[in-house]
Design an enzyme around this catalytic site. Structure first.
Site, PDB file in Angstrom:
ATOM      1  N   HIS A  98       0.843  -1.199   0.000  1.00 50.60           N
ATOM      2  CA  HIS A  98       0.000   0.000   0.000  1.00 50.60           C
ATOM      3  C   HIS A  98       0.876   1.247   0.000  1.00 50.60           C
ATOM      4  O   HIS A  98       2.093   1.185   0.202  1.00 50.60           O
ATOM      5  CB  HIS A  98      -0.924   0.037   1.223  1.00 50.60           C
ATOM      6  CG  HIS A  98      -0.202   0.189   2.527  1.00 50.60           C
ATOM      7  ND1 HIS A  98       0.521  -0.837   3.116  1.00 50.60           N
ATOM      8  CD2 HIS A  98      -0.088   1.253   3.370  1.00 50.60           C
ATOM      9  CE1 HIS A  98       1.052  -0.416   4.242  1.00 50.60           C
ATOM     10  NE2 HIS A  98       0.698   0.844   4.425  1.00 50.60           N
ATOM     11  N   ASP A 100       0.588   5.061   1.998  1.00 50.60           N
ATOM     12  CA  ASP A 100      -0.131   5.543   3.170  1.00 50.60           C
ATOM     13  C   ASP A 100      -1.285   6.492   2.814  1.00 50.60           C
ATOM     14  O   ASP A 100      -1.110   7.454   2.062  1.00 50.60           O
ATOM     15  CB  ASP A 100       0.827   6.268   4.125  1.00 50.60           C
ATOM     16  CG  ASP A 100       1.677   5.303   4.933  1.00 50.60           C
ATOM     17  OD1 ASP A 100       1.297   4.112   5.023  1.00 50.60           O
ATOM     18  OD2 ASP A 100       2.716   5.725   5.484  1.00 50.60           O
ATOM     19  N   HIS A 257       4.894   0.256   0.066  1.00 51.33           N
ATOM     20  CA  HIS A 257       5.612  -0.508   1.074  1.00 51.33           C
ATOM     21  C   HIS A 257       4.717  -1.588   1.666  1.00 51.33           C
ATOM     22  O   HIS A 257       3.492  -1.528   1.570  1.00 51.33           O
ATOM     23  CB  HIS A 257       6.160   0.406   2.179  1.00 51.33           C
ATOM     24  CG  HIS A 257       5.112   1.121   2.969  1.00 51.33           C
ATOM     25  ND1 HIS A 257       4.450   2.238   2.495  1.00 51.33           N
ATOM     26  CD2 HIS A 257       4.595   0.884   4.205  1.00 51.33           C
ATOM     27  CE1 HIS A 257       3.588   2.661   3.400  1.00 51.33           C
ATOM     28  NE2 HIS A 257       3.647   1.853   4.448  1.00 51.33           N
ATOM     29  N   ARG A 272       5.919   7.046  14.078  1.00 47.58           N
ATOM     30  CA  ARG A 272       5.638   7.386  12.682  1.00 47.58           C
ATOM     31  C   ARG A 272       5.082   8.794  12.543  1.00 47.58           C
ATOM     32  O   ARG A 272       4.233   9.218  13.331  1.00 47.58           O
ATOM     33  CB  ARG A 272       4.628   6.399  12.082  1.00 47.58           C
ATOM     34  CG  ARG A 272       4.475   6.520  10.567  1.00 47.58           C
ATOM     35  CD  ARG A 272       3.271   5.768  10.060  1.00 47.58           C
ATOM     36  NE  ARG A 272       2.045   6.546  10.203  1.00 47.58           N
ATOM     37  CZ  ARG A 272       0.875   6.205   9.659  1.00 47.58           C
ATOM     38  NH1 ARG A 272       0.783   5.097   8.947  1.00 47.58           N
ATOM     39  NH2 ARG A 272      -0.193   6.947   9.838  1.00 47.58           N
TER      40      ARG A 272
END
Length: 281
Positions: A98, A100, A257, A272
């Site tokens: 996917h 983000d 990723h 993150r």
């Protein structure tokens, strides 16, 4: 002295000689920015930084995003910093390719991920070069994809197909069905153009996409399945084995990723941050 070493023929570079706990000179930042445009994934090993220092570095790339649905998973006083913490009681969730948050009108430019605790084995992240994936398609397929738009729906990505994500949100007091019910699907081009380099790349984020606008379900599925399989081609992929202290920043506009969910019940703790992007074109 900054040293940038290519990690693979596909994508990625390791940056040596940069301490992200200290102020960065403009010349060093210029090298990093150029390397980011060239390699799309940058690894800064052996970092020992605070949330503030991670934030200061991430803001070099742009404004940081605060996601309402992630606020219960952020560090107090730092709504931009999501804590990704998995252990025996909390198995990892998403385990698919996917990019983000593609279900938003302006998806993130990039992601900055800092490893606080890493498992002894497993927990790698794979990165696939979407520029290379596009270039490897035949001219006939590239021509067919030009002008096509995929419909991305946040409700799908946080729906019943991703039970672990739903469970994580519910434990934090967020009901995915009611929270994301207000979000309308958005359309993004299947072939997008990078605003800095001008390169074309594939933009197909499987957890979010429901279909291709204007095509039947059967036609959409045939094309999307072809592309989803295509982006997994080994020649496009770099596999990063995490070490505590690694900071990795990647370009969501040019790579996809996959965080491999193979390390349960070991512990993995990451911080993150997402960088605000533009509407894909």
């Amino acid at each position: 002295m900054t040293k940038i070493c290519q990690l693979s023929l596909a994508v990625g570079a390791r940056v040596h000689g940069v301490d992200l706990a200290t102020d960065m000179s403009e010349s060093t930042w210029s090298e990093i920015r150029n390397a980011f445009q060239q390699h799309s994934v940058l690894v800064f090993p052996g970092q020992n930084i605070t949330v503030e220092q991670q934030k200061r570095f991430a803001e070099r790339f742009g404004t940081l995003i605060v996601h309402d649905h992630l606020l219960p998973m952020t560090i107090e006083g730092h709504p931009e910093c999501m804590v990704l913490h998995n252990n025996a009681q909390k198995p990892p969730g998403l385990n698919s390719w996917h990019t983000d948050n593609s279900g938003w009108l302006e998806p993130p430019l990039g992601t900055v991920l800092y490893a606080k605790i890493t498992p002894r084995l497993g927990g790698d992240t794979l990165y696939s070069n979407m520029h290379a994936a596009y270039e490897a398609l035949s001219p006939q397929i590239r021509d067919m994809l030009e002008g096509l738009k995929a419909v991305h729906d946040v409700k799908k990505a946080f729906g019943p197909d991703f039970a672990n994500l739903q469970a994580s949100l519910r434990k934090k007091g967020i009901d995915p069905n009611s929270h994301f019910g207000q979000f309308e699907p958005v359309e993004h081009p299947i072939v997008r153009t990078h605003p800095d380099t001008g390169k074309k790349s594939l933009y197909v984020s499987a957890p979010y996409i429901t279909h291709i606008a204007g095509l039947s379900v059967l036609e959409s599925r045939a094309i999307l399945d072809l592309l989803y399989k295509h982006i997994e081609t080994n020649e496009f992929v770099y596999r990063h084995r995490w070490h505590t202290g690694d900071l990795v920043v990647w370009d969501n506009r040019s790579v996809q990723h996959l965080a491999v969910a193979d390390y349960h019940p070991q512990e993995r703790l990451m911080h993150r941050m997402n960088i605000k992007g533009e509407r894909p074109f």
